[in-house]
Write an enzyme that holds these catalytic residues in place. Structure first.
Site, PDB file in Angstrom:
ATOM      1  N   CYS A 196       3.156  -5.165   6.736  1.00 22.51           N
ATOM      2  CA  CYS A 196       2.763  -4.808   5.376  1.00 22.51           C
ATOM      3  C   CYS A 196       3.931  -4.180   4.628  1.00 22.51           C
ATOM      4  CB  CYS A 196       1.587  -3.826   5.404  1.00 22.51           C
ATOM      5  SG  CYS A 196      -0.001  -4.600   5.808  1.00 22.51           S
TER       6      CYS A 196
ATOM      7  N   HIS B 159       0.823  -1.208   0.000  1.00 27.07           N
ATOM      8  CA  HIS B 159       0.000   0.000   0.000  1.00 27.07           C
ATOM      9  C   HIS B 159       0.856   1.256   0.000  1.00 27.07           C
ATOM     10  CE1 HIS B 159       0.822   0.814   4.280  1.00 27.07           C
ATOM     11  NE2 HIS B 159       0.653  -0.481   4.490  1.00 27.07           N
TER      12      HIS B 159
END
Length: 311
Positions: free
Chosen positions: A210, A192
């Site tokens: 992440c 992201h």
């Protein structure tokens, strides 16, 4: 090395790319892309600003310039931009992310009439207690303007630190996922973007597992990567690659939790060299290998030449 090969290689290195971090894939047997670059800094510059300007990660610009003070540069100071890469030892397919390097490589399907290419960008990965997982998965969904729903484990951590989180963070400038997210097949993991407050942390181990990217990088990949794209996470602090008749090594600091004494790194390097040169006679420069393993600059270093048969 023949003059013809040198000319072809030079032409390949000089070929313009779609954007600054997209390179034409080299021919079979060549495993380095890009070029090492230098700039002259201003006394107003810092490594943070230079890395952001040239699409580099914080760790990689610091490692490539170990003798410089990241915060106190003088007018005219030469700063190395480590834009020269040994490709990871993995299939040239989909996304390959080398965690200790904190760099993502995307191998898009070749378009008709165009050469195959590789796109590479710096990323942030999980810190030691929230390690980014190894292995292969796929992009299972693409989300524009994602809502961030913090897992209970992250909410608990923030609450302990006196910084309670809401149950959900809507799209907007304060959303830590940024404007784009690629959801992976591993539950809870994403590739992201980021909000403005965290842009300068790209290229460091700062996430909860992440993969975080600069906003413009994830926007470009989001537009190009289809759902179903393979994503492979590898742990390769040492990479080897051929460029013509020369063998290069690229060394990054290993992940803390996996250890990394000089003896361990040397053992790993020698094993990789043996596998890379099986059946190929080489002239190894031990001093170059030792220096690369000790300094761990993330910049490719020539350590051997192929021994060619006498005419």
């Amino acid at each position: 090395m023949s003059r013809k090969f040198v000319w072809v290689l030079s032409a390949w290195l000089m070929t313009p790319w779609v954007w600054a971090d997209s390179y034409v894939l080299p021919p079979t047997g060549t495993e380095l892309v890009g070029q090492l670059q230098t700039i002259r800094a201003s006394k107003k510059d810092t490594f943070l600003e230079i890395a952001r300007r040239y699409n580099l990660g914080q760790n990689e610009i610091r490692l490539a310039n170990p003798s410089l003070n990241p915060w106190l540069l003088q007018d005219g100071t030469e700063v190395v931009l480590p834009k020269w890469f040994v490709l990871p030892d993995a299939p040239r397919q989909g996304i390959v992310l080398n965690i200790p390097e904190m760099r993502l490589y995307y191998f898009p399907p070749p378009r008709s009439g165009e050469p195959a290419r590789v796109i590479t960008h710096p990323v942030s990965v999980g810190r030691m207690d929230w390690a980014t997982p190894l292995g292969t998965t796929r992009v299972v969904a693409k989300v524009k303007d994602p809502v961030w729903v913090p897992p209970e484990s992250i909410k608990k951590e923030h609450a302990t630190e006196g910084d309670p989180l809401p149950d959900a963070v809507p799209p907007g400038p304060d959303n830590p996922l940024g404007k784009y997210a690629l959801r992976l097949g591993i539950q809870g993991y994403l590739i992201h973007g980021t909000d403005e407050a965290k842009e300068f942390g790209i290229g460091m181990r700062v996430t909860h597992g992440c993969v975080r990217m600069y906003p413009e990088d994830i926007e470009r990949l989001f537009a190009e990567i289809p759902v179903g794209t393979q994503v492979t996470f590898v742990n390769q602090p040492i990479k080897l690659g051929w460029l013509g008749e020369a063998l290069y090594i690229e060394v990054h600091p290993p992940l803390e939790e996996h250890g990394g004494s000089y003896e361990e790194m040397l053992k790993q390097a020698l094993s990789l060299i043996e596998g890379k040169t099986k059946g190929i006679p080489i002239r190894l420069v031990g001093s170059a290998l030792r220096k690369a393993l000790e300094e761990q600059t993330g910049v490719p270093v020539k350590i051997a030449d192929r021994v060619l048969p006498r005419a």
